[in-house]
Design an enzyme around this catalytic site. Structure first.
Site, PDB file in Angstrom:
ATOM      1  N   LYS A 146       7.776  -2.149  -5.931  1.00 24.08           N
ATOM      2  CA  LYS A 146       6.635  -2.271  -6.846  1.00 24.08           C
ATOM      3  C   LYS A 146       6.945  -3.288  -7.935  1.00 24.08           C
ATOM      4  CE  LYS A 146       5.026   2.404  -5.940  1.00 24.08           C
ATOM      5  NZ  LYS A 146       5.216   3.812  -6.213  1.00 24.08           N
ATOM      6  N   GLN A 197       6.615   7.901 -10.646  1.00 23.23           N
ATOM      7  CA  GLN A 197       6.914   8.070  -9.220  1.00 23.23           C
ATOM      8  C   GLN A 197       7.123   9.552  -8.890  1.00 23.23           C
ATOM      9  OE1 GLN A 197       6.836   5.607  -6.935  1.00 23.23           O
ATOM     10  NE2 GLN A 197       7.409   6.982  -5.268  1.00 23.23           N
ATOM     11  N   ASP A 235      -2.524   5.350 -10.603  1.00 20.71           N
ATOM     12  CA  ASP A 235      -2.420   6.165  -9.387  1.00 20.71           C
ATOM     13  C   ASP A 235      -3.719   6.915  -9.112  1.00 20.71           C
ATOM     14  OD1 ASP A 235      -0.067   6.170  -7.845  1.00 20.71           O
ATOM     15  OD2 ASP A 235       1.037   7.254  -9.410  1.00 20.71           O
TER      16      ASP A 235
HETATM   17  N1  GUN Z   1       5.131   9.159  -4.118  1.00 18.37           N
HETATM   18  C1  GUN Z   1       4.652   8.925  -2.865  1.00 18.37           C
HETATM   19  N2  GUN Z   1       3.496   8.239  -2.913  1.00 18.37           N
HETATM   20  C2  GUN Z   1       3.220   8.049  -4.226  1.00 18.37           C
HETATM   21  C3  GUN Z   1       2.147   7.401  -4.901  1.00 18.37           C
HETATM   22  O1  GUN Z   1       1.198   6.877  -4.310  1.00 18.37           O
HETATM   23  N3  GUN Z   1       2.247   7.408  -6.260  1.00 18.37           N
HETATM   24  C4  GUN Z   1       3.280   7.997  -6.928  1.00 18.37           C
HETATM   25  N4  GUN Z   1       3.260   7.969  -8.262  1.00 18.37           N
HETATM   26  N5  GUN Z   1       4.287   8.598  -6.323  1.00 18.37           N
HETATM   27  C5  GUN Z   1       4.255   8.627  -4.971  1.00 18.37           C
END
Ligand code: GUN
Length: 285
Positions: free
Chosen positions: A54, A98, A121
């Site tokens: 990311k 995350q 998100d």
């Molecule tokens: N863990 C797995 N997929 C995601 C996601 O799309 N966003 C976040 N914040 N954590 C994750």
């Protein structure tokens, strides 16, 4: 017959180009640089890789990346203090924590402490409610990526029968909302659903987000269906570690019209949509 493979990598690359063009315009015309803060608690190997990717892609799109890597023993109060600081920071337009978080932290409390306007998100209860009631919201990245792949394939989704396998807050539930918004007829199934193959064989669109390696075989697929595989599972085969989806590729490809590969399908779309959501949050701000 062998299904057409939907090239998520190429479609995501095009979306990232559009995001980078928006970022360049924001900078040139308004002197604004969109900023994304990503918070990682602990050192789960898969999460560490996602967060690194990311960061790399955020910078490649011309945005500012703020990474906060906290030790696994970080307290909830410390994490909430960081969220408050990021909420107040004008250089931060998007905040992503995350998941999963360590078990001693209440993930809902943390997510709901994020300013909904910065919740790229789309997991904050305000954004979940806005999406469910058809109002403008920030849409979760993986479901948005699935929808873009389907639109690319079908154009219009009106009236299609969709079956979503999986009921998570991250993928299953929001993807159902998006498909309803597109006027699909949607069935939600999950790991405890009875007669799952029969239900899945009704689907023109089958979305597999169940988190079980290669569980969905050709027997679950209606001839001519489009299959979107959200799973990313590590398995060991022949002494080697491999990434596979929730869909068993060989048998599915015999029956489906089109399907997403793993890797190179939904995965690249998720990060591209995160970048797009960050630019959207910045523009709305
Ligand atoms: N863990 C797995 N997929 C995601 C996601 O799309 N966003 C976040 N914040 N954590 C994750």
């Amino acid at each position: 017959m062998s299904a057409h493979l939907i090239d998520g990598k190429a479609i995501a690359a095009r979306l990232r180009e559009r995001v980078a063009a928006c970022v360049a315009r924001l900078k040139a015309e308004q002197g604004i640089v969109p900023g994304l803060a990503v918070v990682l608690v602990g050192n789960d190997p898969a999460s560490t890789v996602y967060v690194r990717n990311k960061g790399i892609q955020t910078i490649a799109a011309g945005m500012a990346s703020f990474e906060h890597k906290l030790p696994a023993e970080t307290t909830q109060a410390e994490l909430l203090a960081l969220i408050a600081q990021l909420n107040a920071d004008p250089a931060v337009h998007g905040i992503l924590v995350q998941l999963p978080l360590p078990l001693h932290i209440d993930a809902d409390a943390v997510i709901n402490a994020i300013n909904p306007a910065k919740d790229v998100d789309g997991f904050h209860v305000t954004n979940v409610g806005l999406l469910a009631t058809g109002q403008r919201s920030i849409v979760p990245c993986t479901p948005l990526g699935c929808l873009m792949l389907l639109r690319e394939h079908f154009g219009n989704l009106v009236g299609r029968n969709a079956v979503v396998i999986g009921r998570s807050n991250i993928v299953g539930k929001p993807v159902v909302q998006l498909l309803l918004r597109e006027s699909c007829t949607v069935t939600i199934a999950h790991s405890r659903t009875e007669r799952l193959p029969t239900i899945c064989r009704r689907a023109d669109i089958l979305i597999a987000a169940v988190g079980r390696a290669e569980m969905i075989t050709g027997d679950f697929i209606k001839p001519g269906a489009v299959v979107i595989d959200v799973g990313i599972n590590q398995i060991e085969r022949g002494g080697q570690v491999r990434l596979v989806g929730d869909v068993e590729r060989e048998s599915a490809a015999e029956i489906a019209d089109a399907m997403t590969p793993v890797p190179g399908g939904v995965g690249p779309m998720t990060i591209a949509c995160l970048l797009a959501n960050t630019v959207t949050a910045c523009c709305r701000h």
